[in-house]
Design a protein around this motif. Sequence first.
Motif, PDB file in Angstrom:
ATOM      1  N   ARG A 144       0.877  -1.161   0.000  1.00  0.00           N
ATOM      2  CA  ARG A 144       0.000   0.000   0.000  1.00  0.00           C
ATOM      3  C   ARG A 144       0.921   1.219   0.000  1.00  0.00           C
ATOM      4  NH1 ARG A 144      -2.712   2.140   5.048  1.00  0.00           N
ATOM      5  NH2 ARG A 144      -1.670   0.342   5.988  1.00  0.00           N
ATOM      6  N   ILE A 146       1.502   5.180   0.463  1.00  0.00           N
ATOM      7  CA  ILE A 146       0.908   6.284   1.198  1.00  0.00           C
ATOM      8  C   ILE A 146       1.351   7.603   0.566  1.00  0.00           C
ATOM      9  CG2 ILE A 146       0.712   7.426   3.434  1.00  0.00           C
ATOM     10  CD1 ILE A 146      -0.466   4.616   3.436  1.00  0.00           C
ATOM     11  N   TRP A 180      -1.050   5.117  -8.636  1.00  0.00           N
ATOM     12  CA  TRP A 180      -2.444   5.502  -8.451  1.00  0.00           C
ATOM     13  C   TRP A 180      -3.344   4.708  -9.392  1.00  0.00           C
ATOM     14  CZ3 TRP A 180      -5.531   8.237  -5.319  1.00  0.00           C
ATOM     15  CH2 TRP A 180      -6.753   8.708  -5.798  1.00  0.00           C
ATOM     16  N   GLN A 184      -3.107   1.154  -5.888  1.00  0.00           N
ATOM     17  CA  GLN A 184      -2.336   0.819  -4.690  1.00  0.00           C
ATOM     18  C   GLN A 184      -2.119   1.994  -3.752  1.00  0.00           C
ATOM     19  OE1 GLN A 184       0.531  -2.177  -7.173  1.00  0.00           O
ATOM     20  NE2 GLN A 184       1.210  -1.751  -5.087  1.00  0.00           N
ATOM     21  N   VAL A 185      -2.737   3.148  -4.029  1.00  0.00           N
ATOM     22  CA  VAL A 185      -2.482   4.357  -3.250  1.00  0.00           C
ATOM     23  C   VAL A 185      -3.569   4.570  -2.202  1.00  0.00           C
ATOM     24  CG1 VAL A 185      -2.322   6.876  -3.345  1.00  0.00           C
ATOM     25  CG2 VAL A 185      -1.196   5.489  -5.094  1.00  0.00           C
ATOM     26  N   GLU A 186      -3.131   4.962  -1.011  1.00  0.00           N
ATOM     27  CA  GLU A 186      -4.026   5.450   0.035  1.00  0.00           C
ATOM     28  C   GLU A 186      -3.630   6.881   0.350  1.00  0.00           C
ATOM     29  OE1 GLU A 186      -5.158   4.736   4.751  1.00  0.00           O
ATOM     30  OE2 GLU A 186      -4.143   3.147   3.616  1.00  0.00           O
ATOM     31  N   ILE A 188      -3.703  10.134   2.757  1.00  0.00           N
ATOM     32  CA  ILE A 188      -3.877  10.401   4.185  1.00  0.00           C
ATOM     33  C   ILE A 188      -3.605  11.863   4.473  1.00  0.00           C
ATOM     34  CG2 ILE A 188      -3.289   8.022   4.816  1.00  0.00           C
ATOM     35  CD1 ILE A 188      -0.579   9.010   5.737  1.00  0.00           C
ATOM     36  N   ASP A 192      -2.833  11.589  10.767  1.00  0.00           N
ATOM     37  CA  ASP A 192      -3.355  10.244  10.552  1.00  0.00           C
ATOM     38  C   ASP A 192      -2.365   9.182  11.022  1.00  0.00           C
ATOM     39  OD1 ASP A 192      -5.681  11.190   9.513  1.00  0.00           O
ATOM     40  OD2 ASP A 192      -5.263  10.638   7.432  1.00  0.00           O
TER      41      ASP A 192
END
Length: 297
Positions: A144, A146, A180, A184-186, A188, A192
Amino acid sequence: MQTIALGAFTVTRIEEMLTPGFDPGFLFPNYDDAILDKHPELAEPNFLDPASRRLMSSMHSWLIRTDRHVILVDTGCGNHKERHTPGFERFHMLEKPYLRHLADAGVQPEDVTLVINTHLHIDHVGWNTQLVDGRWVPTFPNARYIYGAQEFAHWRSPDGGLVGMPGNGPVMEDSVLPVWEAGQVELIGDGDSILEGLSVELAPGHTAGQMFVRLESGRHAAYFTGDCLHQPMQVCRPDWNSRFCEDQAQAVATRRRLLSHAADRNALVFPAHFGAPHTGYVRRSGEDFRFVPLDQA
């Protein structure tokens, strides 16, 4: 390859390259040679190359491991990438053994569970992707990634980062957007939590949405500073910005806040570009600060 234990975490530096970088007068528009008289340790060869008189510049990731996670903070410049922006020619079409160094630390790309990009500049996102059959694909297929929500929006906005730094456009195309698009991008935001003991704090100035990573485990603390700090000189002179900082006043305020936090918490500081030993502590010296390398602490 030194590994540092910090409570439930360990941290290992994964080198991409370590070379003379910028002339100090180029990197810091307010540079004054008098700093080397006041702080002669800053002229040591691990920080200032004696032949070229250029600042030693490390490109690396910080590998953080827990019993469940394998984490990379920033990913350097990357191989096989066209980089023609003046000043960054040394990043053009690299062939560096970064993945071999990662393997030497016992980690294969598929083992990585998290990749944290403190910001989306050329020398912090390069190994996010690699070239496979003519396409840029995520280097770490099970991770993942970030990104800071504010940072990502900043570079995608027509009024954002590319206005002042158009050379980062190809970086977005080959090292940021393919991840992206792979889902696979989160994204935040400020404060956080990524996982227990690991969180982010907004650190704007160098870019609008830069973050630093905070590690807390029992009595241990560490800050992964991104480009709040480029060189040890800025610990002694937090009013010195790099020429690449977008908001000069905000960058100084962020740096002072980070240095105060690090000194008060006795946190180990893990910058993105310092020369050997690449990490250390911030100590107060009256109203000023000084940098104490880990091997001298």
